[in-house]
Design a protein around this motif. Structure first.
Motif, PDB file in Angstrom:
ATOM      1  N   GLY A   1      -6.270   4.502   7.462  1.00  0.00           N
ATOM      2  CA  GLY A   1      -5.002   5.226   7.369  1.00  0.00           C
ATOM      3  C   GLY A   1      -5.050   6.606   7.990  1.00  0.00           C
TER       4      GLY A   1
ATOM      5  N   HIS B   1       0.845  -1.205   0.000  1.00  0.00           N
ATOM      6  CA  HIS B   1       0.000   0.000   0.000  1.00  0.00           C
ATOM      7  C   HIS B   1       0.877   1.250   0.000  1.00  0.00           C
ATOM      8  CE1 HIS B   1      -3.339   2.568   0.689  1.00  0.00           C
ATOM      9  NE2 HIS B   1      -3.052   2.837   1.940  1.00  0.00           N
ATOM     10  N   HIS B   2       1.922   1.237   0.823  1.00  0.00           N
ATOM     11  CA  HIS B   2       2.834   2.384   0.906  1.00  0.00           C
ATOM     12  C   HIS B   2       4.139   2.040   0.193  1.00  0.00           C
ATOM     13  CE1 HIS B   2       0.578   3.051   4.920  1.00  0.00           C
ATOM     14  NE2 HIS B   2       0.016   3.795   3.991  1.00  0.00           N
TER      15      HIS B   2
ATOM     16  N   HIS C   1      -3.066   3.582  12.032  1.00  0.00           N
ATOM     17  CA  HIS C   1      -2.885   3.720  10.576  1.00  0.00           C
ATOM     18  C   HIS C   1      -2.549   2.340   9.974  1.00  0.00           C
ATOM     19  CE1 HIS C   1      -1.299   6.430   7.127  1.00  0.00           C
ATOM     20  NE2 HIS C   1      -1.380   5.193   6.681  1.00  0.00           N
TER      21      HIS C   1
ATOM     22  N   GLU D   1      -4.965  -0.696   7.797  1.00  0.00           N
ATOM     23  CA  GLU D   1      -4.588  -0.867   6.389  1.00  0.00           C
ATOM     24  C   GLU D   1      -3.913  -2.212   6.109  1.00  0.00           C
ATOM     25  OE1 GLU D   1      -2.664   2.920   5.209  1.00  0.00           O
ATOM     26  OE2 GLU D   1      -4.677   3.454   4.549  1.00  0.00           O
TER      27      GLU D   1
HETATM   28 ZN   LIG Z   1      -1.699   4.696   4.616  1.00  0.00          ZN
END
Ligand SMILES: [Zn+2]
Length: 254
Positions: A180, A69-70, A222, A226
């Motif tokens: 998030g 995701h990041h 966060h 996620e």
């Molecule tokens: Zn995030």
């Protein structure tokens, strides 16, 4: 399943771009293939963030591609590959590991995304969307929940207690959520008429808004909120392409 069929990197990229409608979003970084590795993929490892620990774990697990995701490249970076960023990129390139990263498209996907899967774990399905690029989800409870009841659902779903900014104690029927760092969506959630809003993080202004509007605010973590989209999407892609998938969670208290 688990057989060593291969997919090509390009086939995987095309599938992910289309499934997540990557071209539809204005985002904070590039979505898709961020670092190019080997051409053939037998195993994809998913995770939340392309941290050094995660990259090392994926290499140890004999991944050909990682899906996160990041990713690594965000608006505001000046493009220099030095320090911690150099270390991460060096490990990826040294292992010839593909890095796929999808940010907002992964939050937003209606069935496999972070918001859809976090909502499902709470017992919520979206019947409306709100906020910038329709990233926020809104759902209605079958029978009204108490704030304590909602807190218990969060603990059961995430294994950790949320930070709770209580509202006015009203029964909770309309709930909004966005995984998030979406604390900035609280005002839009209030404007949409919900009774409570859940996200990952809290900042100073949300405490006042909760007191003054009566709408409860829950910061659930966060990372914690996620963790569900990446394995859902990577697992789905792997099953369709006949390759192996593993989710690796690197603990993060923030
Ligand atoms: Zn995030």
């Amino acid at each position: 399943m688990g057989a060593s069929r291969m997919a090509s990197r390009d086939e995987l990229l095309a599938f992910l771009d289309e499934f997540l409608e990557a071209g539809r979003f204005r985002d904070y970084g590039p979505n898709g293939l961020q670092v190019e590795g080997r051409r053939e993929v037998r195993k994809i490892v998913s995770g939340v963030t392309a941290s050094l620990d995660f990259i090392e774990a994926a290499i140890a697990s004999r991944a050909d591609a990682v899906f996160v995701h990041h990713g690594l490249f965000w608006r505001g970076h000046d493009g220099r590959l030095v320090g911690w960023l150099k270390q991460r990129v060096q490990r990826l390139l040294g292992a010839d590991l593909n890095l796929f990263a999808y940010h907002l498209p992964l939050d937003a996907h209606p069935t496999h995304g972070n918001n859809a899967r976090f909502g499902a774990r709470l017992g919520l399905a979206a019947d409306a969307r709100f906020g910038e690029q329709d990233l926020g989800f809104i759902g209605t409870t079958a029978a009204a929940w108490s704030l304590e009841g909602l807190q218990q659902r969060v603990v059961a779903a995430l294994g950790r207690s949320p930070l709770v900014l209580a509202g006015d104690g009203r029964p909770l029927r309309r709930l909004a959520w966005c995984t998030g760092g979406a604390q900035g969506y609280f005002e839009a959630a209030i404007a949409a008429g919900v009774d409570a809003f859940l996200t990952g993080e809290a900042s100073e202004p949300q405490a006042h808004l909760a007191r003054e509007t009566g709408v409860a605010f829950l910061a659930c973590g966060h990372h914690a909120t996620e963790r569900f989209g990446a394995p859902a999407v990577a697992g789905h892609a792997a099953a369709l392409l006949g390759i192996e998938h593993e989710f690796i969670d690197i603990d993060n208290p923030a």
